[in-house]
Enzyme design. Sequence first.
Site, mmCIF file in Angstrom:
data_model
loop_
_atom_site.group_PDB
_atom_site.id
_atom_site.type_symbol
_atom_site.label_atom_id
_atom_site.label_comp_id
_atom_site.label_asym_id
_atom_site.label_seq_id
_atom_site.Cartn_x
_atom_site.Cartn_y
_atom_site.Cartn_z
ATOM 1 N N TYR A 132 0.711 4.646 -5.912
ATOM 2 C CA TYR A 132 -0.054 3.899 -6.936
ATOM 3 C C TYR A 132 0.844 3.434 -8.084
ATOM 4 O O TYR A 132 0.557 2.431 -8.721
ATOM 5 C CB TYR A 132 -1.230 4.745 -7.459
ATOM 6 C CG TYR A 132 -2.409 4.690 -6.511
ATOM 7 C CD1 TYR A 132 -3.420 3.753 -6.693
ATOM 8 C CD2 TYR A 132 -2.483 5.538 -5.411
ATOM 9 C CE1 TYR A 132 -4.486 3.670 -5.811
ATOM 10 C CE2 TYR A 132 -3.547 5.471 -4.530
ATOM 11 C CZ TYR A 132 -4.546 4.534 -4.736
ATOM 12 O OH TYR A 132 -5.601 4.438 -3.862
ATOM 13 N N GLU B 55 -9.654 9.709 -2.294
ATOM 14 C CA GLU B 55 -8.707 9.911 -1.178
ATOM 15 C C GLU B 55 -8.291 11.379 -1.087
ATOM 16 O O GLU B 55 -8.207 11.941 0.011
ATOM 17 C CB GLU B 55 -7.493 8.979 -1.352
ATOM 18 C CG GLU B 55 -7.872 7.536 -1.040
ATOM 19 C CD GLU B 55 -6.983 6.472 -1.697
ATOM 20 O OE1 GLU B 55 -5.793 6.753 -1.944
ATOM 21 O OE2 GLU B 55 -7.488 5.368 -1.958
HETATM 22 C C1 HEM Z 1 -5.858 0.331 -7.769
HETATM 23 C C2 HEM Z 1 -5.037 0.127 -6.731
HETATM 24 C C3 HEM Z 1 -5.482 -0.455 -5.406
HETATM 25 C C4 HEM Z 1 -6.491 -1.320 -5.121
HETATM 26 C C5 HEM Z 1 -7.475 -1.963 -6.071
HETATM 27 C C6 HEM Z 1 -6.464 -1.550 -3.689
HETATM 28 C C7 HEM Z 1 -7.357 -2.378 -3.022
HETATM 29 C C8 HEM Z 1 -7.406 -2.509 -1.647
HETATM 30 C C9 HEM Z 1 -8.400 -3.256 -0.922
HETATM 31 C C10 HEM Z 1 -9.540 -4.041 -1.553
HETATM 32 C C11 HEM Z 1 -8.134 -3.131 0.395
HETATM 33 C C12 HEM Z 1 -8.922 -3.746 1.564
HETATM 34 C C13 HEM Z 1 -9.956 -2.743 2.005
HETATM 35 C C14 HEM Z 1 -10.828 -3.282 3.121
HETATM 36 O O1 HEM Z 1 -11.754 -4.059 2.859
HETATM 37 O O2 HEM Z 1 -10.592 -2.915 4.264
HETATM 38 C C15 HEM Z 1 -6.952 -2.318 0.521
HETATM 39 C C16 HEM Z 1 -6.325 -2.010 1.703
HETATM 40 C C17 HEM Z 1 -5.048 -1.501 1.762
HETATM 41 N N1 HEM Z 1 -4.337 -0.964 0.717
HETATM 42 FE FE1 HEM Z 1 -4.895 -0.827 -1.182
HETATM 43 N N2 HEM Z 1 -5.444 -0.842 -3.157
HETATM 44 C C18 HEM Z 1 -4.805 -0.159 -4.159
HETATM 45 C C19 HEM Z 1 -3.730 0.688 -4.011
HETATM 46 C C20 HEM Z 1 -2.958 0.778 -2.883
HETATM 47 C C21 HEM Z 1 -1.738 1.526 -2.773
HETATM 48 C C22 HEM Z 1 -1.123 2.385 -3.874
HETATM 49 C C23 HEM Z 1 -1.258 1.315 -1.526
HETATM 50 C C24 HEM Z 1 0.044 1.874 -0.964
HETATM 51 C C25 HEM Z 1 1.073 1.145 -0.680
HETATM 52 C C26 HEM Z 1 -2.191 0.470 -0.826
HETATM 53 C C27 HEM Z 1 -2.082 0.043 0.487
HETATM 54 C C28 HEM Z 1 -3.100 -0.568 1.196
HETATM 55 C C29 HEM Z 1 -3.009 -0.889 2.607
HETATM 56 C C30 HEM Z 1 -1.802 -0.639 3.509
HETATM 57 C C31 HEM Z 1 -4.229 -1.464 2.968
HETATM 58 C C32 HEM Z 1 -4.632 -2.029 4.348
HETATM 59 C C33 HEM Z 1 -4.162 -3.453 4.351
HETATM 60 C C34 HEM Z 1 -4.533 -4.229 5.587
HETATM 61 O O3 HEM Z 1 -5.160 -3.693 6.510
HETATM 62 O O4 HEM Z 1 -4.185 -5.416 5.610
HETATM 63 N N3 HEM Z 1 -3.210 0.157 -1.694
HETATM 64 N N4 HEM Z 1 -6.541 -1.947 -0.737
#
Ligand code: HEM
Length: 415
Positions: free
Chosen positions: A98, A140
Amino acid sequence: MLSDRSRPVIEATLPVVADHIHEIARRFYMHLFDQHPELHDGVFNRGNQAEGSQQVALAGSVAVFASALLKTPEQLPETLLSRIAHKHASLGITQAQYDVVHDNLFWAIVDVLGDAVTPEVAAAWDEVYWLMAYALIHTERGLYSARGVRPETVWRDWRVVEKLPETDDVVTFKLQRIDDRLVRTSLPGQYVTVQVPMPDGVRQPRQYSLTRADDGEHRQFAVKRVRGGDGPDGEVSNHLCDKVDVGDVITTSLPFGDVVLDDSRPAVFASAGIGITPMAGMLSHLAAAGSHLPVTLLHADADERSFALRGQVLEDIRRIPGAAMHVWYENGAESSLPVDSVHQGVMALDDVVFQDGAAYYLCGPLPFMQAVRSALIDRGVAPRDIQYEVFGPDLWQADFVTEDAPGAEAATASA
Ligand code: HEM
Ligand SMILES: Cc1cc2nc3c(=O)[nH]c(=O)nc-3n(C[C@H](O)[C@H](O)[C@H](O)COP(=O)(O)OP(=O)(O)OC[C@H]3O[C@@H](n4cnc5c(N)ncnc54)[C@H](O)[C@@H]3O)c2cc1C
């Protein structure tokens, strides 16, 4: 809860941030991968990056969260946070990451908005980021600890013991454990992330819904080949269907996902195409448990030949007393199966009788789910009784998008 100092700053700057949020999300991912190329390997889905869908989902979620802090501070968008947290947990995302996302996101905000990002504005958005980040981190942490794992240990190797063609385009994979560790239970409707080494050496994660109830020994899912159309063919689905065989070892996460069966009330499943998979999982759980729950399966497909898992779901429906199954086929109202009704064309709900107090589960292409959800709401079903599973980043965020919400365009773009 947003501080009194930040609230007016967020109110004043939300419209400009919402207007530029797609560009911020695009620059953020560019910079993130530039600084941390290791995140390409096994963490981010490069198909979603190429299509731009993950950028839109991230942008939409931040806009929805910030507007919720202003409008309904006592009630955060729990469904949205829960969906993201389950996806994160299925990828083994860590708390330390994060900070990495924070630093790259704020780099992108300054890069796009320039001098408009005064120290005061930066501090207010920093507060929004950490409110959202901690809401996700806490959820988480709960998901990991409930399963007795750490982010690094969500993964496990399995051997493919059966590979069954379901239709011309869909293949079922049955996996068996290869070690002595306990197989954690899945909730009906959940998915696993499969991490597949691609020919260029990069591991690619994709989610697949579990199609069978647990037996303590196996996991089962069904993969539909994604045919390119205007773009390239889907890389992981075709790789799994063509290159992974019985005897091979593949890596999957523990099961996660928040669209799960509530087995205390009647259930109506409405699916289209490969959207049958989570429904098959839920029906399999009900049949295995000897359930008497009133259940209706509504399914739309091109024709019976392309209806994946039809034998399995019909068998399970017949094991649940009083359960019914209705189908809609684009290519004609012909069925050789003992279904309760068969119709030509797209799914129409006018003549379907629902049980009082039912919960509704939707899965299929976004336009299908949007049409079914609207039809259900027109018939008086409460939005909170409708859950939906999107096979990709959630570009809809249906529970939060209202016409005047600042995130509305971000959340619905390309839906
Ligand atoms: C406040 C911080 C964050 C927000 C608002 C956020 C938001 C999101 C959202 C909206 C999704 C798509 C969920 C869905 O509809 O399936 C997602 C997926 C994902 N997030 Fe985050 N996220 C955050 C932090 C992080 C962090 C720290 C990581 C680590 C590197 C991360 C890695 C991912 C990955 C790998 C996916 C799946 C992407 C995909 O399938 O294309 N996120 N996140
Ligand atoms: C919760 C969940 C459950 C799921 N359950 C199932 C399931 O049970 N069964 C199932 O079959 N699927 C399921 N999916 C979908 C699955 O995870 C994959 O998204 C799907 O298999 C496609 O992956 P792929 O690697 O084959 O396609 P990708 O390679 O990721 O391609 C996806 C799309 O992006 C386009 N694209 C890729 N690269 C580019 C580019 N450079 N330019 C333009 N366009 C591009 C492709 O043309 C294609 O249309 C689920 C998804 C989720 C999120």
